[in-house]
Write an enzyme that holds these catalytic residues in place. Structure first.
Site, PDB file in Angstrom:
ATOM      1  N   ALA A   1       0.847  -1.186   0.000  1.00  0.00           N
ATOM      2  CA  ALA A   1       0.000   0.000   0.000  1.00  0.00           C
ATOM      3  C   ALA A   1       0.884   1.238   0.000  1.00  0.00           C
ATOM      4  CB  ALA A   1      -0.894   0.019   1.232  1.00  0.00           C
TER       5      ALA A   1
ATOM      6  N   ASN B   1       0.117   8.037   0.316  1.00  0.00           N
ATOM      7  CA  ASN B   1      -0.137   9.359  -0.276  1.00  0.00           C
ATOM      8  C   ASN B   1      -1.007  10.215   0.647  1.00  0.00           C
ATOM      9  OD1 ASN B   1       0.864   8.140  -2.790  1.00  0.00           O
ATOM     10  ND2 ASN B   1      -1.114   7.107  -2.759  1.00  0.00           N
TER      11      ASN B   1
ATOM     12  N   GLU C   1      -0.050   2.641   7.033  1.00  0.00           N
ATOM     13  CA  GLU C   1      -0.206   3.761   6.095  1.00  0.00           C
ATOM     14  C   GLU C   1      -0.776   4.980   6.817  1.00  0.00           C
ATOM     15  OE1 GLU C   1       1.388   3.163   3.492  1.00  0.00           O
ATOM     16  OE2 GLU C   1       1.365   0.983   3.706  1.00  0.00           O
TER      17      GLU C   1
ATOM     18  N   HIS D   1       1.853   6.785   8.812  1.00  0.00           N
ATOM     19  CA  HIS D   1       2.775   7.565   7.974  1.00  0.00           C
ATOM     20  C   HIS D   1       2.355   9.039   7.907  1.00  0.00           C
ATOM     21  CE1 HIS D   1       5.935   5.186   6.247  1.00  0.00           C
ATOM     22  NE2 HIS D   1       5.158   4.333   5.612  1.00  0.00           N
TER      23      HIS D   1
HETATM   24  N1  0A1 Z   1       5.799   3.588   1.380  1.00  0.00           N
HETATM   25  C1  0A1 Z   1       5.049   2.388   1.190  1.00  0.00           C
HETATM   26  C2  0A1 Z   1       5.767   1.372   0.411  1.00  0.00           C
HETATM   27  C3  0A1 Z   1       5.801   1.540  -1.057  1.00  0.00           C
HETATM   28  C4  0A1 Z   1       6.995   1.769  -1.682  1.00  0.00           C
HETATM   29  C5  0A1 Z   1       7.074   1.846  -3.051  1.00  0.00           C
HETATM   30  C6  0A1 Z   1       5.906   1.685  -3.767  1.00  0.00           C
HETATM   31  O1  0A1 Z   1       5.919   1.698  -5.131  1.00  0.00           O
HETATM   32  C7  0A1 Z   1       6.978   1.275  -5.791  1.00  0.00           C
HETATM   33  C8  0A1 Z   1       4.718   1.485  -3.163  1.00  0.00           C
HETATM   34  C9  0A1 Z   1       4.658   1.434  -1.791  1.00  0.00           C
HETATM   35  C10 0A1 Z   1       4.825   1.762   2.549  1.00  0.00           C
HETATM   36  O2  0A1 Z   1       5.742   1.728   3.361  1.00  0.00           O
HETATM   37  O3  0A1 Z   1       3.763   1.249   2.801  1.00  0.00           O
HETATM   38 ZN    ZN Z   2       5.752   2.466   5.043  1.00  0.00          ZN
END
Ligand code: 0A1
Ligand code: ZN
Length: 880
Positions: free
Chosen positions: A269, A272, A305, A308
């Site tokens: 996931a 955003n 998420e 975050h």
């Molecule tokens: N930040 C998200 C992880 C994530 C990383 C890269 C992505 O696309 C390539 C998608 C999600 C998390 O930590 O959930």
């Molecule tokens: Zn994350």
């Protein structure tokens, strides 16, 4: 495809941008094959930057359709545009200016699932880490924060729903059946948090009142008809929002929070701002189609998420080297959340299992890297167990060292001081150093040194003086690029368990110890305890307080003593697990040498006694009965591995346990929790126990009959898959198995997420014969190479969950994986690279398999047109 440039990025080369972005206005005219993107950005030159320095914007497979400066077309002599960059000269020296960049992109043709793409007719974006540059030319790096206004225009019949980050400003109808919506996000954010979703989706709605009394609208969008399956995710979301207020004082900061579930997604996931996009696997659940594990994953991921929003979004990373700043911390937060929602020790046990199964091999192999890497060639390859799981353990150690109160103070200071900023690990650590007055310089090595520290422990008990001393020595093996390591700070929680089962209280005379933790800060240190009334058994690294391996000669009797008496539930499981591991490793070695396996009666007795002990939680008993996996045994053995002898030794031990506990397991297998199904931890624990008992009793009975009866009578997916797994893994040739697989297929063929379970269970059936089954399944009408979940279910489960199948002695498993990686590399390089990491432990295999693995890797690396993602993984895997 973007060809690999061989460029390597280094942490030490960090430099702020020459230009500062103030705000950005984006307009999207959506079209499957020709979406028009107009980006108006207001910028100014940073003070001190040379007047002739050009503005360099990132792109990836872009074509420029127009470029204006303050509304006027720019002279062609002043800019250069390539698919991956746009360089603009002659920009104002001091005054802010506006550039308008127009690009045209094709979402339907975007198979990489990065940037703007279409899945099942829904437009959606994925911009972390570097996907925004596939939408428009921009300074696509996390330290460029801007306020976004986004207008989305689309045909109303194609996309009645138009979403982006922030709060809804307004919308309306256009000509020719088109409409628009405008969204404004007041919180400055980096481009990787940008999101857009447009399509025709169903929704469930709810609301949340924050601690300061603000109303927040909550919406979860899913495919029409699946709305009810999102109710559990909604419940988790509300619990997460409340928890972050109660535990960290963090409140949500927009009028609306949205989650959209899509079926083609490379990861779990994405956080955003205000518009999380989820792999639908982590949103959709009902008892008939989701297992307890699915519910638990949804709980963790929705919370992750959401958390975050503060750790990642409000405070973000200065550069991608700092990825653990948001990921390690957010994983730590979701662990604490889940521990509060469920049984804390059982949750911790599963975290330890995951860490050892996924992170330890990474640290021990060619892909080892520090929690904060110092360089990378492809950042997408650094969303790893090390950055996430070990990163979380490092945060946990900070809390262990500081204590609960100082840790919370440090977090408060971090939120206060850095809100709205893009920061580094140093900034994070400084907050904890400041509130506690502690010097965390040595501790910070956890971020820069790769590898799992090993601690050898020896103890001496002097009965005459009642003195007990513990001598510990730490070592850290070389890892790629790091031949010499410095001595680290290892906080090791401990207990001295006396003969009567009581615990000796008292801190050691020598060596630093506080609050039940020994602080090993030198290479070798002795901790001396006085006045110890009887020979104690040392329980060390309780609760896995430090992610290290412990080498200590402890007898089975001592481990059993800990397993019986330790006041810490996790430590009791650790002792049981250590006991089982010792026995299994010995059994595997004996089998390999053609000697009869050692007697497993002692282990069997203790496991059966645990199974029958009603004073213990059911989930705990289930964990205790789940013996270390074949891959765990292989990891302990470390080198010259023969997967077949490990499997046969493990099966012998399982059979011994099954025989010893046949009656107990028989009774437990029949003890299902009350109907109707509920996904709560208590009922899930009961199902876990009856599931593992079913597997033992079928082994003891040597017949698939009981599992088939459970399968036929199952009214929920957890019990159904438990029974199907017993059938497919223990009785692959039985008629009952063929029948159950066919029943399952015809019943769930319209539900791809459930069919993933059908693929995975079959792919993990141990043994050399499974490879042909996997090949046949690739021709199944339910299989789809384009879909990441399907690929992971079949290929990922086979390569990571079937050691004897994947590591087949003739090398066919390696070749299958490498062929599949090449087959999808052009379409989806991120997925291809991730699947290829299954080869990371190839050097630990016995020489014959090792050579076959090497040849398969060499064949991949010999292909000229590889993505940067796969090129990076294959070269590091071969080199390390
Ligand atoms: N930040 C998200 C992880 C994530 C990383 C890269 C992505 O696309 C390539 C998608 C999600 C998390 O930590 O959930
Ligand atoms: Zn994350």
């Amino acid at each position: 495809m973007r060809t690999d440039t061989g460029q390597v990025f280094h942490l030490k080369n960090y430099k702020p941008t020459d230009f500062v972005v103030e705000r950005i206005d984006l307009t999207f005219e959506l079209d499957p094959v020709a979406t028009l993107v107009v980006s108006r950005v207001i910028l100014h030159r940073r003070a001190g930057v040379a007047e002739d320095a050009p503005l360099v914007l990132d792109g990836d497979e872009l074509t420029l359709e127009g470029l204006q400066l303050d509304g006027e077309d720019l002279d062609h002599a002043l800019f250069t545009a390539t698919p991956d960059s746009l360089t603009i000269h002659g920009l104002p020296a001091t005054a802010p200016f506006e550039i308008t960049v127009t690009t045209r992109i094709a979402p339907e043709a975007n198979t990489k699932l990065s940037g703007l793409y279409r899945t099942k007719g829904v437009y959606c974006t994925q911009c972390e880490a570097e996907g925004f540059r596939r939408i428009t030319y921009f300074q696509d790096r996390p330290d460029v924060l801007a306020v976004y206004t986004v207008t989305v225009i689309a045909r109303k019949d194609e996309a009645p729903l138009l979403l982006s980050n922030g709060n809804y400003l307004g919308g309306g109808n256009y000509d020719e059946g088109r409409h628009f919506a405008t969204w404004f996000d007041p919180h400055p954010k980096p481009a990787y948090l940008f999101a857009l979703v447009a399509g025709d989706l169903g929704v469930i709605e709810d609301s949340f009142t924050t601690q300061s009394g603000r109303q927040v609208a909550l919406r979860i969008y899913v495919e029409h008809g699946k709305e009810l399956r999102a109710t559990y995710a909604m419940d988790v979301l509300k619990r997460s929002m409340r928890w972050d207020e109660e535990v960290y004082g963090r409140e949500y900061d927009l009028d609306i929070f949205m989650i959209v579930a899509v079926s083609d997604f490379n990861m779990g996931a994405m956080e955003n701002k205000g518009l999380n996009v989820f792999n639908d696997k982590y949103v959709l659940a009902d008892p008939e189609t989701a297992t307890d594990a699915d519910y638990a994953n949804i709980e963790i991921i929705v919370a992750h998420e959401y958390f975050h929003n503060w750790t990642g979004n409000r405070i973000t990373c200065r550069d991608w080297f700092q990825l653990c700043l948001k990921e390690g911390l957010t994983v730590y937060r979701d662990h604490c959340f889940a521990a509060d929602q469920r049984s804390a020790p059982v949750k911790r046990i599963s975290e330890i299992r995951v860490l050892k199964a996924h992170q330890f091999p990474e640290d021990a192999g060619p892909l080892a890297h520090p929690v904060r890497p110092a360089s990378y060639r492809e950042i997408n390859n650094f969303y790893t167990a090390t950055v996430y799981e070990k990163g979380s353990e490092v945060v946990g150690m900070i809390r262990t060292i500081l204590g609960r109160e100082a840790f919370r103070k440090g977090m408060d200071l971090y939120f206060d001081r850095h809100d709205g900023e893009a920061v580094t690990i140093e900034d994070f650590l400084a907050c904890f150093a400041e509130v506690s007055g502690r010097d965390l310089t040595q501790f910070a090595l956890w971020y820069s040194q790769a590898g799992t520290p090993s601690v050898s422990v020896s103890t001496v008990w002097n009965e005459a003086t009642s003195v007990f001393s513990v001598t510990m020595e730490q070592t850290l093996a070389p890892t790629p690029g790091q031949s010499r390591k410095q001595v680290m700070h290892l906080p090791l929680a401990y207990g001295l368990i006396l003969e009567d089962g009581g615990e000796h209280v008292g801190t050691p005379r020598s060596g630093e110890a506080r609050d039940g933790v020994l602080h090993l800060t030198k290479r070798k240190q002795t901790f001396t305890f006085e006045g110890v009334p009887s020979r104690p058994v040392l329980s060390i690294n309780r609760g896995f307080s430090a992610p290290v391996t412990i080498a200590m000669e402890q007898s089975a009797a001592d481990l059993a003593h800990i397993a019986r008496h330790d006041t810490d539930g996790v430590a009791r499981w650790q002792a049981l697990n250590d006991h089982a591991t010792l026995h299994l490793v010995a059994a595997a070695r004996f089998t390999r040498d053609g000697r009869p396996a050692p007697d497993g009666k002692e282990l069997a007795d203790i496991l059966v006694a645990t199974a029958a002990d009603e004073s213990l939680e059911q989930a705990f008993r289930a964990q205790a009965l789940s013996l270390p996996a074949e891959s765990d045994i292989a990891r302990e053995i470390g080198s010259n591995i023969d997967p077949d002898s490990i499997r046969s030794a493990r099966e012998t031990v399982l059979a011994e346990v099954a025989r010893a506990g046949r009656d107990v397991f028989g009774r437990l297998a029949e003890k299902m929790p009350e109907v109707p199904y509920s996904p709560d931890a208590l009922s899930a624990g009961a199902r876990a126990l009856s599931g593992v008992a079913l597997s033992y009793v079928c082994l003891a009975e040597g017949s698939p009959q009981r599992a088939k009866t459970v399968f036929d009578g199952a009214d929920n997916m957890t019990v159904m898959t438990q029974a199907l797994q017993v059938l497919a893994h223990q009785f692959p040739e039985a008629e009952e198995t063929t029948e159950a697989l066919a029943t399952f297929e015809s019943r769930f063929e319209d539900n791809p997420l459930v069919m993933d379970k059908w693929f995975a269970i079959q792919a993990m059936a141990p043994g050399a014969a499974t490879l042909d089954r996997v090949k046949a399944l690739m021709d199944s009408p339910h299989f789809d190479r384009q879909n990441p979940n399907r690929m992971r279910a079949l290929i990922g489960s086979f390569t990571s969950g079937n050691p004897t199948g994947f590591n087949r002695a003739d090398g066919a498993g390696f070749r299958l994986l490498c062929e599949e990686v090449l087959a999808i590399d052009q379409r989806n390089p991120q997925l291809a690279a991730r699947l290829l990491t299954a080869m990371r432990s190839w050097r630990a295999l016995e020489p014959g398999r090792q050579e076959l693995a090497r040849l398969a890797l060499v064949a991949v690396s010999g292909v000229a047109e590889l993505s940067t993602d796969v090129r990076d993984i294959v070269e590091r895997t071969l080199a390390g």
